[in-house]
Design a protein around this motif. Structure first.
Motif, PDB file in Angstrom:
ATOM      1  N   SER A 161       0.602  -1.346  -0.837  1.00  0.00           N
ATOM      2  CA  SER A 161       0.165   0.072   0.169  1.00  0.00           C
ATOM      3  C   SER A 161       0.274   1.376   0.221  1.00  0.00           C
ATOM      4  O   SER A 161       0.581   2.798  -0.424  1.00  0.00           O
ATOM      5  CB  SER A 161      -0.952   0.078   1.623  1.00  0.00           C
ATOM      6  N   ARG A 168      -1.787   5.453  -5.284  1.00  0.00           N
ATOM      7  CA  ARG A 168      -3.365   5.494  -5.477  1.00  0.00           C
ATOM      8  C   ARG A 168      -3.844   3.804  -4.552  1.00  0.00           C
ATOM      9  O   ARG A 168      -2.865   3.429  -4.339  1.00  0.00           O
ATOM     10  CB  ARG A 168      -4.003   5.257  -6.817  1.00  0.00           C
ATOM     11  N   PRO A 169      -4.767   4.482  -3.982  1.00  0.00           N
ATOM     12  CA  PRO A 169      -5.466   2.850  -3.275  1.00  0.00           C
ATOM     13  C   PRO A 169      -5.056   2.153  -3.926  1.00  0.00           C
ATOM     14  O   PRO A 169      -5.170   1.862  -4.540  1.00  0.00           O
ATOM     15  CB  PRO A 169      -7.042   3.462  -2.815  1.00  0.00           C
ATOM     16  N   HIS A 170      -4.742   0.581  -2.987  1.00  0.00           N
ATOM     17  CA  HIS A 170      -5.485  -0.803  -3.392  1.00  0.00           C
ATOM     18  C   HIS A 170      -6.221  -0.817  -4.312  1.00  0.00           C
ATOM     19  O   HIS A 170      -7.485  -0.721  -3.728  1.00  0.00           O
ATOM     20  CB  HIS A 170      -4.588  -1.727  -2.413  1.00  0.00           C
ATOM     21  N   PRO A 171      -6.453  -1.600  -5.372  1.00  0.00           N
ATOM     22  CA  PRO A 171      -7.472  -2.638  -5.934  1.00  0.00           C
ATOM     23  C   PRO A 171      -8.816  -2.529  -5.335  1.00  0.00           C
ATOM     24  O   PRO A 171      -9.889  -3.112  -5.123  1.00  0.00           O
ATOM     25  CB  PRO A 171      -7.458  -2.612  -7.252  1.00  0.00           C
ATOM     26  N   THR A 174     -10.378  -0.085  -2.910  1.00  0.00           N
ATOM     27  CA  THR A 174     -11.348   0.050  -4.054  1.00  0.00           C
ATOM     28  C   THR A 174     -12.260   0.262  -4.346  1.00  0.00           C
ATOM     29  O   THR A 174     -13.689   0.058  -4.022  1.00  0.00           O
ATOM     30  CB  THR A 174     -10.680   0.747  -5.157  1.00  0.00           C
ATOM     31  N   VAL A 211     -14.034  -0.067  -0.471  1.00  0.00           N
ATOM     32  CA  VAL A 211     -15.400   0.824  -0.440  1.00  0.00           C
ATOM     33  C   VAL A 211     -16.538   0.870  -1.394  1.00  0.00           C
ATOM     34  O   VAL A 211     -17.178   1.327  -0.804  1.00  0.00           O
ATOM     35  CB  VAL A 211     -14.417   2.000  -0.446  1.00  0.00           C
ATOM     36  N   GLY A 212     -16.193   0.596  -2.777  1.00  0.00           N
ATOM     37  CA  GLY A 212     -17.483   0.358  -3.524  1.00  0.00           C
ATOM     38  C   GLY A 212     -18.662  -0.921  -2.748  1.00  0.00           C
ATOM     39  O   GLY A 212     -20.128  -0.641  -3.178  1.00  0.00           O
ATOM     40  N   ASP A 218     -17.072  -5.158  -7.893  1.00  0.00           N
ATOM     41  CA  ASP A 218     -16.362  -4.946  -6.464  1.00  0.00           C
ATOM     42  C   ASP A 218     -16.005  -6.675  -6.400  1.00  0.00           C
ATOM     43  O   ASP A 218     -14.791  -7.273  -5.409  1.00  0.00           O
ATOM     44  CB  ASP A 218     -16.904  -3.975  -5.844  1.00  0.00           C
TER      45      ASP A 218
END
Length: 520
Positions: A190, A195-198, A201, A204-205, A232
């Motif tokens: 990380s 950018r945030p790790h997938p 993402t 959060v989605g 996701d």
């Protein structure tokens, strides 16, 4: 218990829909004014901040109230006496509904989302509970330190470049790497990413989608979001499946949580977790094991930056307890009692899991006044329970870690502080989270002075959990010598200040919590 099927195909206990709440005298419970036909209590409400809207209604309507939206009605409880009644395990149990039920497509019957009658909860709990013993926690401690060193290296780089730090983003990186390493021997890298790790993402989605389902009339209105949510979920599943595949192919780990999931049989029945159950538990721990802790750390750092006298007192305790030790030992973390109070006070004001649902095991009467049928349920509004003036005083919005002084804790009634839920279904990893957060706060206080942005006002983002939005802090490397004496305790002014008194910005005696709704 009778059950109903939602539009998502999930089977939920009776009581999920408004017409089946299980409150025979629902009309006696107040609701917001200006209720609209069909739409319900939507005037003045925000789709993005339902929890903060509920806090506002709670102040207006009292210790029990109800809200209706698009044909679904929900009862909220926050008064200390009523919340304590609902904590009675002989009469009430965990209820899986609302956003928690919306996560069932993600993790099914994992520890956090299982219904009480599903056997996999007890199986997983009994298999995994030893993974949070004192011996296990001591084994995790060096890995927690290693991840914290990556955080401080990153912050040192930001400081050298003259930049402020992204507190929620960096705390999310820290806690994700901590649970991934200690629990599953995995490194998401990380801190090497811009950018945030997938995985983050996708996580959060799914949380955001689960929250949005509670604020719309029908899931069909979120078709595009539903497709994104399915993608996701697929990404979360692939990530965990790869992690498990590597572990199986590598001959095992060092006895961490994943080893326990794969190799440990139930001590009495001999039953093991199925492959699907392992996947669901891993996702649960990766998501819940870092999302809530990152929020708690972020809120604590925000309040420390606004209250330099609290930060100085906490820092002096770190210097005194850890003395010249370059690396604090496991047992030294629990000795940071004032730092722990800072964390508890941040969790009081903003419990990152801000509510939990309870259902009646049998027909009962809540608080001697409100009849409930078996299966009837309500949300305990933790964030408002923690602000009940009958418990926390007239200035409950103020940040004051001495509320958790030993004598103050002993003087309070039980069941008034519930950041990790209640009863048998309370968070299994709470000691892990508290040790990690206390350790990190101690390390950061020992290394940095925190400088708030004078223009920032706290905005709280909601995605089932709570997180400060847009919080950045300036840093200065400390010059004070280690082992400096602890300052004298602060005056007792905050809770004795006259209501409405003028107080300088940044002190513990701010007249109200400076919260702006996310998105305003």
């Amino acid at each position: 218990m009778a059950e109903t099927v939602t539009t998502t195909g999930e089977t939920l206990p009776k009581g999920f829909r408004g017409a089946e709440l299980g409150w025979p005298e629902l009309h006696r419970i107040p609701h917001p004014p200006h209720r609209l036909p069909l739409l319900g209590d939507v005037l003045g409400a925000s789709r993005n901040t339902p929890l903060q809207d509920s806090l506002r209604y709670a102040r207006q309507l009292g210790p029990i109230f109800r809200r209706k939206a698009f044909g679904r009605e929900f009862v909220f409880v926050w008064g200390a006496e009523l919340a304590a009644d609902m904590a009675d395990e002989s009469r009430f149990a965990k209820h899986v509904g609302l956003g928690i039920a919306n996560l069932r497509p993600v993790v099914g019957d994992a520890l956090f989302t299982a219904y009480n009658h599903e056997p996999n909860w007890q199986l997983a709990h009994d298999v995994l509970a030893p993974g949070f013993s004192r011996e296990a926690m001591a084994a995790y401690h060096p890995m927690m330190l290693a991840v914290a060193e990556r955080l401080t290296a990153h912050w040192d780089g930001e400081l050298a470049a003259g930049r402020s730090v992204d507190v929620p983003g960096d705390m999310t990186k820290l806690t994700l790497e901590t649970i991934a390493r200690t629990g599953f021997g995995h490194d998401f890298g990380s801190f090497e990413r811009t950018r945030p790790h997938p995985f983050v993402t996708a996580m959060v989605g799914t949380l955001t989608y689960a929250q949005r389902l509670n604020t719309i009339p029908h899931p069909r209105l979120l078709r595009r979001a539903a497709r994104r949510n399915a993608a996701d979920i697929a990404h979360l599943n692939r990530t965990v499946d790869d992690l498990v595949r590597k572990r199986r192919g590598g001959g095992g780990g060092d006895g961490d949580l994943l080893d326990r999931m794969l190799d440990t049989a139930h001590p009495e029945t001999g039953e093991r977790l199925s492959a699907q159950n392992v996947r669901r538990q891993v996702i649960t721990f990766l998501v819940a094991g870092h999302e809530t802790t990152s929020g708690a750390l972020s809120f604590a750092l925000h309040y420390l930056s606004l209250n330099p006298q609290v930060a100085a007192r906490a820092r002096a305790e770190v210097d005194r307890v850890w003395a010249d030790a370059a690396v604090p030992g496991y047992d030294q973390v629990a000795k940071l009692r004032y730092v722990r109070r800072v964390l508890d006070e941040a969790l009081r004001l903003w419990p990152t899991a801000p509510a939990f649902a309870r259902e009646a095991r049998e027909d009962t009467v809540l608080g001697g006044e409100h009849p409930m049928r078996r299966g009837g349920w309500a949300l305990v509004l933790t964030a408002m329970l923690h602000r009940d003036p009958q418990v926390w005083g007239a200035h409950a919005e103020r940040f004051d870690p001495d509320r958790f002084d030993t004598s103050a804790v002993r003087s309070r009634a039980p069941h008034t502080f519930k950041p990790f839920g209640t009863g048998a279904r309370a968070c299994i990893g709470r000691q892990f989270a508290l040790h990690e957060a206390t350790l990190v706060l101690g390390l950061l206080l020992r290394r940095y002075d925190l400088r708030p942005d004078p223009a920032y006002r706290l905005r709280v983002a909601e995605r089932l959990t709570l997180m400060p939005e847009g919080l950045r802090l300036g840093l200065e490397r400390r010059t004070a010598p280690v082992g400096s004496p602890e300052p004298a305790p602060r005056p007792d002014a905050p809770d004795r200040a006259a209501p409405g008194a003028s107080v300088p910005h940044g002190t513990m005696s701010e007249p109200r919590c400076p919260v702006h709704r996310a998105g305003d």
